[in-house]
Every structure is written in structure tokens, then in C-alpha cells.
Design a protein around this motif. Structure first.
Motif, PDB file in Angstrom:
ATOM      1  N   GLN A 109       1.821  -1.861   3.625  1.00  0.00           N
ATOM      2  CA  GLN A 109       1.388  -2.331   4.944  1.00  0.00           C
ATOM      3  C   GLN A 109       0.737  -1.249   5.805  1.00  0.00           C
ATOM      4  O   GLN A 109      -0.137  -1.553   6.620  1.00  0.00           O
ATOM      5  N   ASP A 110       1.130   0.004   5.639  1.00  0.00           N
ATOM      6  CA  ASP A 110       0.559   1.064   6.470  1.00  0.00           C
ATOM      7  C   ASP A 110      -0.453   1.926   5.729  1.00  0.00           C
ATOM      8  O   ASP A 110      -0.880   2.963   6.245  1.00  0.00           O
ATOM      9  N   ASP A 111      -0.819   1.511   4.524  1.00  0.00           N
ATOM     10  CA  ASP A 111      -1.723   2.329   3.730  1.00  0.00           C
ATOM     11  C   ASP A 111      -3.169   2.104   4.161  1.00  0.00           C
ATOM     12  O   ASP A 111      -3.597   0.954   4.330  1.00  0.00           O
ATOM     13  N   PRO A 112      -3.944   3.181   4.336  1.00  0.00           N
ATOM     14  CA  PRO A 112      -5.344   3.003   4.745  1.00  0.00           C
ATOM     15  C   PRO A 112      -6.210   2.333   3.683  1.00  0.00           C
ATOM     16  O   PRO A 112      -7.284   1.823   3.983  1.00  0.00           O
ATOM     17  N   GLY A 113      -5.753   2.344   2.420  1.00  0.00           N
ATOM     18  CA  GLY A 113      -6.512   1.700   1.350  1.00  0.00           C
ATOM     19  C   GLY A 113      -6.027   0.298   1.041  1.00  0.00           C
ATOM     20  O   GLY A 113      -6.215  -0.182  -0.088  1.00  0.00           O
ATOM     21  N   TYR A 114      -5.417  -0.359   2.006  1.00  0.00           N
ATOM     22  CA  TYR A 114      -4.794  -1.679   1.834  1.00  0.00           C
ATOM     23  C   TYR A 114      -5.743  -2.695   1.199  1.00  0.00           C
ATOM     24  O   TYR A 114      -5.436  -3.308   0.175  1.00  0.00           O
ATOM     25  N   ASN A 115      -6.926  -2.873   1.775  1.00  0.00           N
ATOM     26  CA  ASN A 115      -7.879  -3.868   1.266  1.00  0.00           C
ATOM     27  C   ASN A 115      -8.367  -3.504  -0.131  1.00  0.00           C
ATOM     28  O   ASN A 115      -8.502  -4.362  -1.004  1.00  0.00           O
ATOM     29  N   ARG A 116      -8.618  -2.226  -0.332  1.00  0.00           N
ATOM     30  CA  ARG A 116      -9.082  -1.756  -1.641  1.00  0.00           C
ATOM     31  C   ARG A 116      -8.035  -2.018  -2.724  1.00  0.00           C
ATOM     32  O   ARG A 116      -8.365  -2.411  -3.848  1.00  0.00           O
ATOM     33  N   PHE A 117      -6.770  -1.817  -2.380  1.00  0.00           N
ATOM     34  CA  PHE A 117      -5.709  -2.024  -3.357  1.00  0.00           C
ATOM     35  C   PHE A 117      -5.631  -3.488  -3.771  1.00  0.00           C
ATOM     36  O   PHE A 117      -5.484  -3.804  -4.959  1.00  0.00           O
ATOM     37  N   PHE A 118      -5.724  -4.403  -2.807  1.00  0.00           N
ATOM     38  CA  PHE A 118      -5.695  -5.824  -3.153  1.00  0.00           C
ATOM     39  C   PHE A 118      -6.884  -6.204  -4.023  1.00  0.00           C
ATOM     40  O   PHE A 118      -6.763  -7.035  -4.935  1.00  0.00           O
ATOM     41  N   SER A 119      -8.030  -5.601  -3.767  1.00  0.00           N
ATOM     42  CA  SER A 119      -9.196  -5.871  -4.603  1.00  0.00           C
ATOM     43  C   SER A 119      -8.944  -5.423  -6.041  1.00  0.00           C
ATOM     44  O   SER A 119      -9.229  -6.152  -6.996  1.00  0.00           O
ATOM     45  N   TYR A 120      -8.353  -4.239  -6.199  1.00  0.00           N
ATOM     46  CA  TYR A 120      -8.098  -3.704  -7.530  1.00  0.00           C
ATOM     47  C   TYR A 120      -7.106  -4.559  -8.315  1.00  0.00           C
ATOM     48  O   TYR A 120      -7.308  -4.829  -9.504  1.00  0.00           O
ATOM     49  N   ILE A 121      -6.003  -4.966  -7.676  1.00  0.00           N
ATOM     50  CA  ILE A 121      -4.994  -5.702  -8.447  1.00  0.00           C
ATOM     51  C   ILE A 121      -5.484  -7.103  -8.815  1.00  0.00           C
ATOM     52  O   ILE A 121      -5.116  -7.640  -9.862  1.00  0.00           O
ATOM     53  N   SER A 122      -6.341  -7.686  -7.976  1.00  0.00           N
ATOM     54  CA  SER A 122      -6.938  -8.971  -8.353  1.00  0.00           C
ATOM     55  C   SER A 122      -7.917  -8.800  -9.505  1.00  0.00           C
ATOM     56  O   SER A 122      -7.981  -9.636 -10.412  1.00  0.00           O
ATOM     57  N   LEU A 123      -8.682  -7.704  -9.476  1.00  0.00           N
ATOM     58  CA  LEU A 123      -9.608  -7.419 -10.573  1.00  0.00           C
ATOM     59  C   LEU A 123      -8.845  -7.145 -11.860  1.00  0.00           C
ATOM     60  O   LEU A 123      -9.274  -7.534 -12.959  1.00  0.00           O
ATOM     61  N   PHE A 124      -7.696  -6.496 -11.744  1.00  0.00           N
ATOM     62  CA  PHE A 124      -6.830  -6.242 -12.886  1.00  0.00           C
ATOM     63  C   PHE A 124      -6.370  -7.563 -13.511  1.00  0.00           C
ATOM     64  O   PHE A 124      -6.360  -7.727 -14.731  1.00  0.00           O
ATOM     65  N   THR A 125      -5.980  -8.506 -12.656  1.00  0.00           N
ATOM     66  CA  THR A 125      -5.536  -9.817 -13.133  1.00  0.00           C
ATOM     67  C   THR A 125      -6.670 -10.542 -13.853  1.00  0.00           C
ATOM     68  O   THR A 125      -6.469 -11.123 -14.930  1.00  0.00           O
ATOM     69  N   PHE A 126      -7.871 -10.521 -13.270  1.00  0.00           N
ATOM     70  CA  PHE A 126      -9.041 -11.133 -13.908  1.00  0.00           C
ATOM     71  C   PHE A 126      -9.285 -10.527 -15.291  1.00  0.00           C
ATOM     72  O   PHE A 126      -9.516 -11.248 -16.270  1.00  0.00           O
ATOM     73  N   SER A 127      -9.209  -9.212 -15.389  1.00  0.00           N
ATOM     74  CA  SER A 127      -9.481  -8.527 -16.662  1.00  0.00           C
ATOM     75  C   SER A 127      -8.491  -8.948 -17.734  1.00  0.00           C
ATOM     76  O   SER A 127      -8.871  -9.217 -18.882  1.00  0.00           O
ATOM     77  N   MET A 128      -7.212  -9.013 -17.374  1.00  0.00           N
ATOM     78  CA  MET A 128      -6.192  -9.385 -18.356  1.00  0.00           C
ATOM     79  C   MET A 128      -6.352 -10.841 -18.778  1.00  0.00           C
ATOM     80  O   MET A 128      -6.149 -11.188 -19.953  1.00  0.00           O
ATOM     81  N   LEU A 129      -6.726 -11.697 -17.854  1.00  0.00           N
ATOM     82  CA  LEU A 129      -6.922 -13.109 -18.194  1.00  0.00           C
ATOM     83  C   LEU A 129      -8.113 -13.282 -19.137  1.00  0.00           C
ATOM     84  O   LEU A 129      -8.063 -14.098 -20.067  1.00  0.00           O
ATOM     85  N   MET A 130      -9.171 -12.541 -18.921  1.00  0.00           N
ATOM     86  CA  MET A 130     -10.310 -12.606 -19.836  1.00  0.00           C
ATOM     87  C   MET A 130      -9.913 -12.150 -21.232  1.00  0.00           C
ATOM     88  O   MET A 130     -10.384 -12.682 -22.244  1.00  0.00           O
TER      89      MET A 130
END
Length: 699
Positions: A109-130
Motif C-alpha cells: 500500500q505504501d510502495d511507490p511502485g504500486y501500479n507497476r507491481f500490479f501490472s507485472y503480476i497480471s502480466l505474469f498470470t497471462f504468461s502462465m495461462l498462455m
């Protein structure tokens, strides 16, 4: 057609969330980033559940989505294979990912890279599903490399830390070694089968079972199936962290705790296990490959478990348990018990995600102190984290009626029934691993949640002794594991500020907010019940009949295992009388005695063990060997090529050497250019004499 749209929705929904949160991370507010990514994964999870119901009704799918490239007679397509194995992985990946996404709201919640982190973990999920939905080797390789790339971004998420950069480079390079073998295996498939489509390859495999490869055109050669399967498994050794390509996984703890849970539970490390299970029609044709697999798995299961005993970082204890449990899954694959391996993959995903997220909850409550020596008595302050951690630990050690029991005991029984070369060693390793797992798991549990309260006491001293340990928590040398902007938004020097790490004297731990504890509760439920519910259809029913191939004549393990199964309840009650249960009980009892009653004993053992403790503390010197042999060898080779090749051969002989030769030749010629006529006449006479001599000699 409607179901095909639903298939596409599963990977595309997280991808859309990743694109929105990633491309617009600097302009959108935090609530938009987590809302769009959580919505994408939730849609994917719900769609996976609908597809699961459709598959249970008997509807499967294998077909292309679109053709990406045609080269000569080869077609490279993006396509989906939707069957029981696929939907199992889809449900596991999307559900665990959804829990991690929700948990991340509170943890980051207090991390300055909050939005970037959510982008990465969603991209990670997409990659594994493919990866898991692919119906051909090309798409499999795309997903394979994509999860590797995103893991690199996530492990090094706090990129201002040198340790995080070192860890993500290490993960990337080690996986390049595995992926080199993997792509060679795919190359053999394309060269000999003429296609990358799973169905076509599996159908043609029996015809090529007797094909032999002659690498140098002579000699006995090696069987095509053996070479192909071992090369493919080398890729799995990298992704699923099997010895000796395991060294990257413990260092992946440098990333935030949510991604540790996602990597270790449901995505990257499970890719290799899934791949081998999917390739069962190929592996069943090579006992040599199966023997290689079972031995590598056994070594990983036992020897990585030993390393968990000496870890003091709460996350690293769980990380080494992941390595050991991946070894168990690999042993099951080598015993031709592919369905058992996938069953353990599924149960492990739930309780391992639970243990990692619970560890993160403890870290938050302890103000980012990860050293279990600085904890104790937390059950009074963090009741939800305590009970869910206990559930995860009981599942991990294979307590009867818990999810881990049904899958872990099935692996042990399958190995006992296997006749593959190496199975006897594997049986010893997994049996010994039962005791080791119980010991280190409850060592962590007792030190964290029971006994004397060791927090808030001379924080500087507590961190001082951790800084000099090779297995000290990351928070003591590389910044916090999440929470405050100062901890990981700036330089790693802030990590040594005691204000950010550990409780101040008199300060007490606190339970974490609901966005952290809710995923713990939701993961605790399948960690208890999923094994009881799923064991019969997944292992002894027809659930995997169309997805996994086993040659029951050559490898009758599953057939014999079915004869010993009399129901989930009977299996659990019978286990109370087996050596497996009593080994686990002994491990728990010994850890209780050592760390709650007589903590002086393990301290004395450490003092007297000498070389053995040093061997474990240095992780069997794998890192040192890699540093000296591979990294040092590469530097030595580079220096040799520089000094001998570049400076010596190219600059010294070819470039400068040619110039020196021209200069020498010019100096020689200059000796004859004197300006005197009689010198020139003498030279002409000599020349005529040489020419006449040559002419007479030839005549």
C-alpha cells in the motif's frame, strides 16, 4: 464458438489489466490500477470455472486461434488445448493469482511502485495461462520465456537494491541454461516429427520410439526419445528449480512477498512439472529419461530440505520447502505417476501460497523484520495469521486429512511401487524428507508463534547478529520486504535504519488488515479439504484419462496404487499406523523439544557440527562452484580471447603484424635503392641468372 471466446477471455483479461496498469501507471490513481487488474484476474478465474464445468460435461477442445507464421512446410500457430489437465492448471493459476492480487493491496500500500507491481503480476498470470493452455511447442515456448521475463522484472522489482539486481540476473542466467536444453529438445521434435502440434507429435511418437541419433556419425548413438525427453527436462530443471539449476529460487526472495507466493505456488516453478506431465506420451517411451528424472527429483527433495533447517529468514525457510516439494513432484513424474505429481502441484499451490502470504503477514506485523530469532509468541497478537500458518504447516508435513497428506503420501506409495532404476534411492529420499520437512516447518512455526517473546529487545543487537549470516533475512541487508516508501523506493542504505525494521522496545506486533487476512482464510480452506475431495477422481478415476498417457504394462504404478486405495477416509485413518506419519510426528516433536524446551541443544549441535554446518550454510557450495568454475571460467576464457585472440592474433599478427611485415619488406627493398648504376646492373645480372637457371632446370 461461444466457448472458444471464453477460452480467449481467460488469458486476455489479465493481459488487458496489465496493459492498463502498466502503460498508464504514472497517471492513473492506485485504486484504478488494483481494480482493473483484480477485475481481469477475477474474470479469468470465473471463466476458468465455467470451462472446468464444461470439460467435466465431456467437452474438450484442441484447435488453432490463428496462424502466426509459415516457413516452408512448417506452420507456427497460436492455439488452445482445453482438457482436464489444462483446466486444473487454469483454476489453480487464476485462483491463487486472485488471492495474491487482493493481498497485494495491503502489502504494497505504501510502495511507490504500486501500479507497476500490479501490472507485472497480471502480466505474469497471462504468461502462465498462455503456457498451460497451449496446444503446440511454439506457444509453450512463448509462455515459458514470458514467465521467465516477468519473473526477472518481479524479482528485481526494487531495482535500487544491488542484491535484488543480483538475484534477478541470477534467475535469468540460470534459466537461460535450462532453456538452452529446452529449445534443443523442441528442435529435435521439429526435425524428426515435422510438426510442433502436440496431438500430431504424440500420435507419431510410437513410430519413432526405435530411432537412434548418431551425434558424430558413428558409434552406438542415443535413442531419439531419450535425448528429446532429457533435453526437455533440462528446461524443467531450470523453471522448476531442480538440482543443480535450483540456485536462483532462494534468491528470488529479494522480490516482494506477494510475488514470492505467486512464483513458488502457482506459476513459474510449476511450469516444468506441468510440461513433463503434458509430455507423458514421450517420457513413457524412455525408461532412461524417467530414471534421470526420478534421481534428480530425489536429490532435490532431500538435500534442499536439509538447507531449510538452518535458515533464519522466514521467507527462505518456506522457499527451501518449495524446492523440496518440487523434488517430490519430480520424483512422482519419474515414477510415471504423472497424475499424482499434478495432484501434489495443486494441493501444494494452495498451502504454499498460504504459507508465503502468512509469512508476509508476520513481516508486516513485525515491522518488516524477517528473522525468526527475533519473533516468538505471535499467536497472541496475530490470531488469524497464527491459525492459517498452522493449517499451512500441517498440510505441508502431510498430516492426515489435510490436503498435503493425500498428495504427498500418494507420491511415497507410488515410488515404493516403481521399478524404474533409481526408485529405491528415491524412496529413501522421500521418506527421509518427511522427517526433515516436519522438523524445519515446525521449527519455524514454534519460533514464530510460540515460546518467549523475543521482539522489541535491543533492536540494534538483533539486527547486528543477522547481518553477518549468509542466511539472514533480506530486510537486514537489502531493504524491507514491503510496506514503506523509504524502505524500497530509495537506496538500500535505508535498510539498516532500525526504525524501519523490527519492533521498538515495548512495541507489540499487530494483526494485519482484512485485505491481507482474507486471502489467508480463503487459501486455508482448500489447504484442508481439496485433497479429500479430489484424490479419488484425479488419481483413481477417469479424470486425467484423456490428458495423461501411462503405459500400464511397462509402468503399472498407478494400477497397483489403485489396488491399495479404499477411499479418502480409510487412507487417512490407515496412515496413523504407518512409518510416514510417525516420521512426521517425530520431526514435529523434536522441533518442539529443541526450540521450545531445550534451545541450548541446537546451539550446541551447531557449535560441534563444524564442517557440516558450514557445508549447509554455504548451500553445498553450489554458488561458490558456479562463481569459480562458470563465472571465473568465463572471465578466464574472455581474458584469454582478449589477450591471445584480440590483442595477440588480431591486433598483434593480422593488423599490426601485416603493417610490421610491410615495413620490414620496405626496409629490405630500400637496401637495393642506392642510386648507383652498377648496383642496378648487378641486380639485373643476378635476376637474369636466376631466370636462366629456372628455365634450364625446367627444360
Amino acid at each position: 464458438m461461444e466457448m472458444q471466446k471464453l477460452y480467449s477471455l481467460v488469458p486476455l483479461a489479465p493481459l488487458v489489466g496489465a496493459i492498463v496498469a502498466g502503460l498508464f501507471c504514472r497517471v492513473i490513481p492506485r485504486w484504478v490500477a488494483h481494480t482493473v487488474t483484480i477485475a481481469g484476474v477475477a474474470i479469468s478465474c470465473f471463466a476458468s470455472f465455467l470451462i472446468f464445468r464444461d470439460v467435466l460435461a465431456g467437452n474438450t477442445y484442441n484447435g488453432p486461434v490463428y496462424q502466426w507464421l509459415t516457413s516452408g512446410g512448417y506452420r507456427f500457430e497460436v492455439g488452445f488445448l482445453i482438457d482436464q489437465l489444462t483446466v486444473t492448471m487454469m483454476l489453480v493459476v487464476t485462483f491463487v493469482s486472485l488471492m495474491v492480487h487482493i493481498y497485494t493491496i495491503g502489502y504494497m500500500q505504501d510502495d511507490p511502485g504500486y501500479n507497476r507491481f500490479f501490472s507485472y503480476i497480471s502480466l505474469f498470470t497471462f504468461s502462465m495461462l498462455m503456457l498451460v493452455m497451449s496446444n503446440n511447442f511454439m506457444q509453450l515456448f512463448f509462455g515459458w520465456e514470458a514467465v521467465g521475463l516477468v519473473s526477472y522484472l518481479l524479482i528485481g522489482f526494487w531495482y535500487t537494491r544491488p542484491t535484488a539486481i543480483f538475484a534477478n540476473l541470477k534467475a535469468f542466467l540460470v534459466n537461460r541454461v535450462g532453456d538452452f536444453g529446452f529449445i534443443l529438445g523442441i528442435g529435435l521434435v521439429l526435425a524428426h516429427f515435422g510438426t510442433l502440434d502436440y496431438a500430431a507429435v504424440f500420435a507419431k511418437a510410437p513410430e519413432l520410439a526405435g530411432t537412434t541419433l548418431h551425434l558424430f556419425g558413428k558409434g552406438e548413438g542415443v535413442a531419439l526419445m531419450t535425448a528429446t525427453c532429457i533435453l526437455l527436462f533440462v528446461g524443467a530443471m531450470g523453471k522448476s528449480a531442480q538440482v543443480p539449476l535450483h540456485v536462483w529460487l532462494p534468491d528470488s526472495m529479494e522480490g516482494p512477498t506477494p510475488i514470492s507466493a505467486l512464483i513458488h505456488a502457482a506459476t513459474m516453478v510449476t511450469a516444468g512439472i506441468f510440461m513433463v506431465a503434458r509430455m507423458s506420451p514421450l517420457f513413457e517411451l524412455s525408461d532412461t529419461a524417467l530414471s534421470f528424472v526420478i534421481v534428480i527429483g530425489a536429490v532435490t527433495a532431500l538435500f534442499m530440505g536439509f538447507l531449510g533447517i538452518i535458515q533464519n529468514d522466514i521467507k527462505r525457510v518456506v522457499a527451501y520447502s518449495t524446492l523440496s516439494q518440487l523434488g517430490y513432484m519430480t520424483v512422482a513424474l519419474g515414477a510415471s505417476a504423472y497424475s499424482v505429481a499434478i495432484f501434489h502441484l495443486m494441493t501444494h499451490a494452495f498451502f504454499k501460497a498460504l504459507l508465503f502470504l502468512a509469512a508476509g503477514s508476520v513481516i508486516i506485523g513485525m515491522h518488516h523484520d524477517q528473522d525468526i530469532r527475533n519473533m516468538g509468541g505471535l499467536r497472541r497478537y496475530m490470531p488469524v495469521t497464527w491459525i492459517t500458518s498452522l493449517i499451512g504447516s500441517l498440510a505441508l508435513i502431510g498430516t492426515p486429512f489435510f490436503a498435503g497428506f493425500y498428495s504427498k503420501d500418494s507420491i511415497i506409495e507410488a515410488v515404493a511401487l516403481s521399478h524404474i532404476p533409481g526408485a529405491r534411492f528415491a524412496y529413501f529420499a522421500v521418506m527421509a524428507g518427511v522427517f526433515v520437512t516436519a522438523f524445519y516447518s515446525f521449527r519455524m512455526y514454534f519460533l514464530v508463534f510460540h515460546g518467549e517473546e523475543r521482539f522489541g529487545k535491543a533492536a540494534a543487537d538483533a539486527h547486528g547478529h543477522a547481518d553477518h549470516s549468509s542466511h539472514a533475512p533480506e530486510s537486514t541487508h537489502a531493504g524491507s520486504s514491503g510496506g514503506h516508501e523509504d524502505d524500497h523506493g530509495h537506496h538500500s542504505d535505508d535498510a539498516h535504519d532500525a526504525h524501519h525494521h523490527g519492533l521498538a522496545p515495548g512495541e507489540k506486533p499487530h494483526e494485519t488488515p482484512w485485505v491481507v487476512t482474507l486471502p489467508l482464510i480463503l487459501l486455508a480452506i482448500p489447504s484442508v479439504v481439496i485433497g479429500y475431495i479430489a484424490i479419488e477422481p484425479m488419481l483413481f478415476g477417469d479424470y486425467f484419462k484423456a490428458s495423461i498417457f501411462v503405459d500400464a504394462t511397462a509402468h503399472p504404478v498407478m494400477k497397483e496404487l489403485a489396488h491399495h486405495f479404499h477411499g479418502a477416509f480409510a487412507m487417512a485413518t490407515h496412515a496413523l499406523t504407518t512409518a510416514v506419519f510417525w516420521l512426521a510426528a517425530l520431526g514435529v516433536a523434536l522441533s518442539w523439544f529443541f526450540y521450545l524446551k531445550r534451545p541450548d541443544i541446537p546451539a550446541a549441535i551447531k557449535e560441534r557440527s563444524g564442517w557440516l554446518y558450514k557445508l549447509l550454510d554455504n548451500k553445498y557450495y553450489f554458488d561458490k562452484f558456479n562463481e569459480v568454475f562458470f563465472a571465473g571460467g568465463a572471465r578466464l576464457l574472455g581474458r584469454g580471447l582478449w589477450k591471445g585472440g584480440d590483442a595477440g592474433l588480431i591486433d598483434g599478427i593480422i593488423v599490426n603484424g601485416s603493417a610490421h611485415f610491410v615495413g620490414w619488406f620496405a626496409r629490405m627493398v630500400r637496401l637495393f635503392q642506392t642510386g648507383h648504376i652498377y648496383h642496378y646492373a648487378f641486380t639485373m645480372i643476378i635476376g637474369v641468372f636466376v631466370l636462366m637457371t629456372l628455365w634450364v632446370t625446367r627444360a
